[in-house]
Design an enzyme around this catalytic site. Structure first.
Site, PDB file in Angstrom:
ATOM      1  N   SER A   1     -42.736  45.887  24.148  1.00 55.93           N
ATOM      2  CA  SER A   1     -41.448  46.374  23.838  1.00 55.93           C
ATOM      3  C   SER A   1     -41.634  47.788  23.484  1.00 55.93           C
ATOM      4  CB  SER A   1     -40.707  45.680  22.978  1.00 55.93           C
ATOM      5  OG  SER A   1     -40.455  44.239  23.512  1.00 55.93           O
TER       6      SER A   1
ATOM      7  N   HIS B   1     -41.216  44.865  31.610  1.00 49.43           N
ATOM      8  CA  HIS B   1     -40.587  44.757  30.663  1.00 49.43           C
ATOM      9  C   HIS B   1     -39.378  43.821  30.849  1.00 49.43           C
ATOM     10  CE1 HIS B   1     -38.239  45.908  26.601  1.00 49.43           C
ATOM     11  NE2 HIS B   1     -39.187  44.903  26.303  1.00 49.43           N
TER      12      HIS B   1
ATOM     13  N   GLU C   1     -37.249  46.077  33.100  1.00 47.43           N
ATOM     14  CA  GLU C   1     -37.898  47.628  33.252  1.00 47.43           C
ATOM     15  C   GLU C   1     -39.151  47.612  33.604  1.00 47.43           C
ATOM     16  OE1 GLU C   1     -35.101  49.608  29.530  1.00 47.43           O
ATOM     17  OE2 GLU C   1     -37.099  48.566  29.090  1.00 47.43           O
TER      18      GLU C   1
ATOM     19  N   ASN D   1     -33.999  50.203  24.685  1.00 51.44           N
ATOM     20  CA  ASN D   1     -34.263  50.245  23.255  1.00 51.44           C
ATOM     21  C   ASN D   1     -33.930  51.665  22.804  1.00 51.44           C
ATOM     22  OD1 ASN D   1     -34.367  47.602  22.678  1.00 51.44           O
ATOM     23  ND2 ASN D   1     -36.421  47.415  23.366  1.00 51.44           N
TER      24      ASN D   1
HETATM   25  N1  LIG Z   1     -38.972  38.400  21.819  1.00 53.06           N
HETATM   26  C1  LIG Z   1     -38.211  39.189  22.561  1.00 53.06           C
HETATM   27  O1  LIG Z   1     -37.113  39.433  22.454  1.00 53.06           O
HETATM   28  C2  LIG Z   1     -38.999  40.180  23.566  1.00 53.06           C
HETATM   29  C3  LIG Z   1     -38.494  41.023  24.415  1.00 53.06           C
HETATM   30  C4  LIG Z   1     -38.969  41.748  25.365  1.00 53.06           C
HETATM   31  C5  LIG Z   1     -40.499  41.793  25.202  1.00 53.06           C
HETATM   32  N2  LIG Z   1     -41.032  41.283  24.161  1.00 53.06           N
HETATM   33  C6  LIG Z   1     -42.560  41.357  24.069  1.00 53.06           C
HETATM   34  O2  LIG Z   1     -43.213  40.576  24.496  1.00 53.06           O
HETATM   35  C7  LIG Z   1     -44.480  40.198  23.604  1.00 53.06           C
HETATM   36  C8  LIG Z   1     -44.349  38.518  23.227  1.00 53.06           C
HETATM   37  O3  LIG Z   1     -43.347  38.618  22.528  1.00 53.06           O
HETATM   38  P1  LIG Z   1     -42.808  37.131  22.096  1.00 53.06           P
HETATM   39  O4  LIG Z   1     -41.584  37.311  21.521  1.00 53.06           O
HETATM   40  O5  LIG Z   1     -42.837  36.119  23.063  1.00 53.06           O
HETATM   41  O6  LIG Z   1     -43.866  36.667  20.959  1.00 53.06           O
HETATM   42  P2  LIG Z   1     -43.985  34.947  20.686  1.00 53.06           P
HETATM   43  O7  LIG Z   1     -44.818  35.240  19.115  1.00 53.06           O
HETATM   44  O8  LIG Z   1     -43.129  34.249  20.721  1.00 53.06           O
HETATM   45  O9  LIG Z   1     -45.394  34.809  21.587  1.00 53.06           O
HETATM   46  C9  LIG Z   1     -46.762  35.403  21.383  1.00 53.06           C
HETATM   47  C10 LIG Z   1     -47.696  34.223  21.965  1.00 53.06           C
HETATM   48  O10 LIG Z   1     -49.084  35.144  21.949  1.00 53.06           O
HETATM   49  C11 LIG Z   1     -49.837  34.111  21.640  1.00 53.06           C
HETATM   50  N3  LIG Z   1     -51.258  34.699  21.165  1.00 53.06           N
HETATM   51  C12 LIG Z   1     -51.426  35.197  20.184  1.00 53.06           C
HETATM   52  N4  LIG Z   1     -52.795  35.658  20.103  1.00 53.06           N
HETATM   53  C13 LIG Z   1     -53.145  35.287  21.363  1.00 53.06           C
HETATM   54  C14 LIG Z   1     -54.458  35.593  21.934  1.00 53.06           C
HETATM   55  N5  LIG Z   1     -55.570  36.022  21.267  1.00 53.06           N
HETATM   56  N6  LIG Z   1     -54.530  35.135  23.278  1.00 53.06           N
HETATM   57  C15 LIG Z   1     -53.799  34.554  24.069  1.00 53.06           C
HETATM   58  N7  LIG Z   1     -52.500  34.350  23.397  1.00 53.06           N
HETATM   59  C16 LIG Z   1     -52.210  34.714  22.011  1.00 53.06           C
HETATM   60  C17 LIG Z   1     -49.365  33.386  20.506  1.00 53.06           C
HETATM   61  O11 LIG Z   1     -50.186  32.168  20.392  1.00 53.06           O
HETATM   62  C18 LIG Z   1     -48.037  33.033  21.057  1.00 53.06           C
HETATM   63  O12 LIG Z   1     -47.625  31.896  21.926  1.00 53.06           O
HETATM   64  C19 LIG Z   1     -44.493  41.043  22.717  1.00 53.06           C
HETATM   65  O13 LIG Z   1     -45.187  42.277  23.342  1.00 53.06           O
HETATM   66  C20 LIG Z   1     -43.185  41.764  22.645  1.00 53.06           C
HETATM   67  O14 LIG Z   1     -42.957  43.131  22.243  1.00 53.06           O
HETATM   68  C21 LIG Z   1     -40.348  40.316  23.340  1.00 53.06           C
END
Ligand SMILES: NC(=O)c1ccc[n+]([C@@H]2O[C@H](COP(=O)([O-])OP(=O)(O)OC[C@H]3O[C@@H](n4cnc5c(N)ncnc54)[C@H](O)[C@@H]3O)[C@@H](O)[C@H]2O)c1
Length: 385
Positions: free
Chosen positions: A116, A137, A149, A187
């Site tokens: 993000s 995204h 996106e 964003n």
């Molecule tokens: N949550 C949102 O609203 C949202 C929206 C759009 C984009 N994003 C982006 O998506 C990505 C993930 O966000 P999220 O909210 O799903 O986070 P989250 O914390 O729910 O999930 C992240 C996952 O990554 C895993 N992880 C950590 N270290 C790891 C490794 N070394 N190898 C493999 N897996 C590993 C964790 O175990 C976890 O399951 C981020 O880059 C975030 O910026 C989030």
């Protein structure tokens, strides 16, 4: 196409669900077994609900879930044609994953990040062939939110961009293409929805309930800014604002607010902590808005014109096309209307006059009018037609 998803958290689990639903063999990888178990349970629960609702039969549910390989071995992604990374927002970790993945997959495999806030160029730089990397995204929850996106880095090849976009289009998503700049479209353009609402509150013009009422009742937004910040979480929303502010070299337009910082520091995070701008404890009455129409319209227009200015500036700086900017805000954050279309309806000259009035009153760069709006007002043109 075989799809790989790296990271089985909120976003990864959702993206894997979409890919499997659209018929792809999907590998969902996470480094932590408990995350994989959680994603599996979440999928079971979601599809049970969809079966109950009659959206799928038991057989279809088994077929879709059967397409997902839940894995703790990155090697399981080696036959994937498109891998979408959705691990925690840490640049070093993402770079390591991209470099490990590149050593594993086929030369033509496309590697995408769901980041993000990080630059796609910096993640792509971890690969020897950075032309194969781009940003894809999704919005949360990925299976429900229509917007995606698509973010080509400066290194991304045209072919990779087209192929990746075609896949996401085939998942019935609304795709927009955006430059690799902080916040992409949504964003970035949405910052004033929170920032200007907080500023209006801080100046003492109106309380949270009144500002929320004006935006919903008079503006047609689904949620008011304070309600929405409480829903997202003040800690999360504040962190995004702070990172966008820093990423734009401290442009005053994106300056974070002390009100939100203090709410976050106090642990008043919103719904998840039981209290944010509103108190969600049982039996506590919600504050009533001041339904003065003149005040409400003033609040709405001040936030609206700041949003319009942001959208116009994004177009001016070629972040995306005018069509994509309007689509992104209606499909990504459910705005009742595209901001540029709104500008046309309100009158470009009216937008410029309001911004100039605010700028003259406050003498703050925050209210500087986009050069594009000024040029359009002079030439008496519109964004559409
Ligand atoms: N949550 C949102 O609203 C949202 C929206 C759009 C984009 N994003 C982006 O998506 C990505 C993930 O966000 P999220 O909210 O799903 O986070 P989250 O914390 O729910 O999930 C992240 C996952 O990554 C895993 N992880 C950590 N270290 C790891 C490794 N070394 N190898 C493999 N897996 C590993 C964790 O175990 C976890 O399951 C981020 O880059 C975030 O910026 C989030």
């Amino acid at each position: 196409m075989n799809i790989g998803v790296i990271g089985a958290g909120t976003m990864g689990a959702g993206i894997a669900q979409v890919a499997a639903t659209f018929g792809h063999q999907t590998v969902l990888f996470d480094a932590f077994p408990e995350a994989i178990e959680k994603a599996k349970k979440t999928h079971e629960k979601i599809f049970n609900r969809l079966v109950e609702k009659g959206k799928y039969s038991e057989e279809q549910k088994a077929e879709i879930i059967g397409r997902i390989t839940y894995s703790n071995q990155l090697e399981d992604c080696k036959n994937c044609d498109l891998v979408i990374e959705a691990v925690i927002e840490k640049l070093d970790l993402k770079k390591k994953i991209f470099s490990d993945l590149e050593a594993l997959v086929k030369p033509e495999t496309i590697l995408a990040t769901n980041t993000s806030s990080l630059s796609v160029a910096s993640i792509a730089a971890a690969c020897k062939n950075s032309e194969r990397v781009l940003g894809i995204h999704f919005f949360n929850p990925a299976p429900l939110m229509p917007l995606v996106e698509i973010v080509p880095a400066i290194q991304t090849s045209k072919e990779v961009l087209q192929k990746a976009k075609a896949v996401i289009d085939s998942w019935k998503k609304v795709t927009v293409i955006t430059k690799d700049t902080p916040g992409f479209i949504v964003n970035r353009v949405a910052r004033p929805f929170y920032g200007e609402a907080l500023r209006i509150y801080e100046e003492g013009f109106a309380d949270f309930a009144t500002i929320d009422w004006a935006m919903k009742e008079l503006g047609g937004f689904k949620m008011g800014p304070f309600e929405l910040m409480d829903f997202i979480g003040n800690d999360v929303n504040y962190a995004v604002t702070e990172s966008v502010f820093a990423a734009f070299y401290y442009d005053q337009r994106y300056k974070p607010s002390f009100t939100q910082k203090r709410h976050s520091e106090a642990g008043w995070l919103g719904r998840k902590s039981g209290r944010g701008y509103y108190n969600y404890a049982e039996g506590v009455e919600m504050p009533q808005p001041n339904k003065d129409e003149k005040l409400g319209n003033d609040i709405l227009w001040r936030i609206q014109v700041m949003l319009i200015n942001e959208a116009a500036d994004a177009l001016y700086l070629n972040i995306a096309t005018k069509e994509d900017i309007d689509l992104a805000m209606t499909k990504g954050v459910n705005y009742p209307k595209g901001l540029l279309q709104w500008a046309d309806e309100k009158g470009i000259q009216h937008c410029v006059d309001t911004l100039d009035r605010l700028h003259n009153e406050y003498l703050e760069d925050r209210y500087r009018c986009s050069p594009l709006l000024r040029k359009m007002a002079k030439e008496n043109t519109k964004f559409f037609g």
